[in-house]
Design a protein around this motif. Structure first.
Motif, PDB file in Angstrom:
ATOM      1  N   PHE A  38      72.981  20.798  55.642  1.00  0.00           N
ATOM      2  CA  PHE A  38      73.203  21.015  54.214  1.00  0.00           C
ATOM      3  C   PHE A  38      72.188  21.928  53.545  1.00  0.00           C
ATOM      4  CE2 PHE A  38      75.173  16.814  55.009  1.00  0.00           C
ATOM      5  CZ  PHE A  38      76.466  17.104  54.616  1.00  0.00           C
ATOM      6  N   ILE A  39      71.038  22.160  54.174  1.00  0.00           N
ATOM      7  CA  ILE A  39      70.000  22.967  53.514  1.00  0.00           C
ATOM      8  C   ILE A  39      69.516  24.086  54.428  1.00  0.00           C
ATOM      9  CG2 ILE A  39      69.262  21.060  52.013  1.00  0.00           C
ATOM     10  CD1 ILE A  39      66.791  20.739  53.854  1.00  0.00           C
ATOM     11  N   GLY A  40      68.965  25.110  53.832  1.00  0.00           N
ATOM     12  CA  GLY A  40      68.552  26.312  54.549  1.00  0.00           C
ATOM     13  C   GLY A  40      67.219  26.223  55.260  1.00  0.00           C
ATOM     14  N   HIS A 162      75.805  28.679  52.326  1.00  0.00           N
ATOM     15  CA  HIS A 162      75.009  28.177  53.445  1.00  0.00           C
ATOM     16  C   HIS A 162      75.795  28.393  54.730  1.00  0.00           C
ATOM     17  CE1 HIS A 162      72.202  25.761  55.697  1.00  0.00           C
ATOM     18  NE2 HIS A 162      73.105  24.847  55.973  1.00  0.00           N
ATOM     19  N   ARG A 163      75.205  29.175  55.630  1.00  0.00           N
ATOM     20  CA  ARG A 163      75.815  29.450  56.931  1.00  0.00           C
ATOM     21  C   ARG A 163      77.252  29.968  56.792  1.00  0.00           C
ATOM     22  NH1 ARG A 163      73.319  24.536  60.669  1.00  0.00           N
ATOM     23  NH2 ARG A 163      71.183  25.302  60.593  1.00  0.00           N
ATOM     24  N   GLY A 164      77.436  30.868  55.828  1.00  0.00           N
ATOM     25  CA  GLY A 164      78.712  31.540  55.663  1.00  0.00           C
ATOM     26  C   GLY A 164      79.773  30.757  54.907  1.00  0.00           C
ATOM     27  N   ARG A 165      79.408  29.592  54.413  1.00  0.00           N
ATOM     28  CA  ARG A 165      80.364  28.758  53.683  1.00  0.00           C
ATOM     29  C   ARG A 165      79.824  28.439  52.297  1.00  0.00           C
ATOM     30  NH1 ARG A 165      81.528  22.595  54.916  1.00  0.00           N
ATOM     31  NH2 ARG A 165      82.926  22.245  53.183  1.00  0.00           N
ATOM     32  N   ARG A 166      80.694  28.397  51.299  1.00  0.00           N
ATOM     33  CA  ARG A 166      80.281  28.059  49.940  1.00  0.00           C
ATOM     34  C   ARG A 166      80.432  26.552  49.709  1.00  0.00           C
ATOM     35  NH1 ARG A 166      78.414  30.978  46.569  1.00  0.00           N
ATOM     36  NH2 ARG A 166      78.278  33.200  46.885  1.00  0.00           N
ATOM     37  N   TYR A 167      79.375  25.938  49.182  1.00  0.00           N
ATOM     38  CA  TYR A 167      79.374  24.502  48.922  1.00  0.00           C
ATOM     39  C   TYR A 167      79.307  24.240  47.430  1.00  0.00           C
ATOM     40  CZ  TYR A 167      78.373  23.562  53.842  1.00  0.00           C
ATOM     41  OH  TYR A 167      78.436  23.467  55.201  1.00  0.00           O
TER      42      TYR A 167
END
Length: 190
Positions: A38-40, A162-167
């Motif tokens: 969930f986090i970078g 995050h990792r190519g996906r929008r949350y």
């Protein structure tokens, strides 16, 4: 250097300083996939240089009063941490966050650590509003916000890439008067 005991289990909270980069990297490596869901942080800290750089950025935030980072240690190792990603003393606001490796989950460590740093921010630094932002689906982090007595204010739709996906990001907060009332009357607030 200070260390704050966090209970009878030997857990400690202390500043996570750049000289601890090697230990920090080993900790991230142990929990990389779990932490990175969930986090970078897991993507930002990939080797000794990036670990040191990340911790150095927080040393600079501490020096300018714009953020802080603390590690959570068990008697065995560094297992996680809490931080103020931002601190704005002029507005008296701060954004708190956390991370934990899988071996340390379910012991209340993040809740205890977050309680200590939020109390410090409100009581020592005069912060009025502490915010907690969490990706929708990160149920463990939402549970911490609830245990801290925070209020869910709303959702920032597709706010975090995050990792190519929008949350979607849930925004939780606690205000100084609410925090103080909960500390005086802890029944039902945890």
């Amino acid at each position: 250097m200070f260390t704050v005991p966090m209970g009878d289990d030997g857990a400690l909270l202390q500043p996570l300083e750049p000289w601890r980069a090697e230990e920090f990297l080993a900790h991230i490596n142990r929990g990389r996939e779990f932490i990175g869901r969930f986090i970078g942080l897991a993507d930002a800290v990939t080797d000794q240089a990036s670990a040191r750089s990340f911790l150095q950025s927080y040393a600079e935030k501490a020096a300018t009063d714009t953020g802080r980072i603390y590690g959570i240690w068990t008697p065995k190792a560094l297992v996680g941490g809490v931080l103020f990603r931002t601190m704005d003393l002029a507005q008296s606001t701060a954004e708190a966050g956390c991370w934990l490796e899988p071996a340390a989950v379910g012991k209340g460590l993040v809740t205890r650590a977050a309680r200590l740093i939020i109390d410090w921010a409100i009581e020592e630094r005069g912060i009025h509003r502490v915010e907690w932002q969490v990706s929708v689906g990160n149920d463990a982090s939402v549970a911490v916000a609830r245990r801290l007595g925070m209020t869910r204010e709303g959702v920032l739709r597709q706010n975090y890439l995050h990792r190519g996906r929008r949350y979607d990001i849930e925004v939780w907060s606690v205000l100084a008067p609410e925090w103080r009332a909960a500390q005086r009357d802890p029944v039902g607030h945890h």
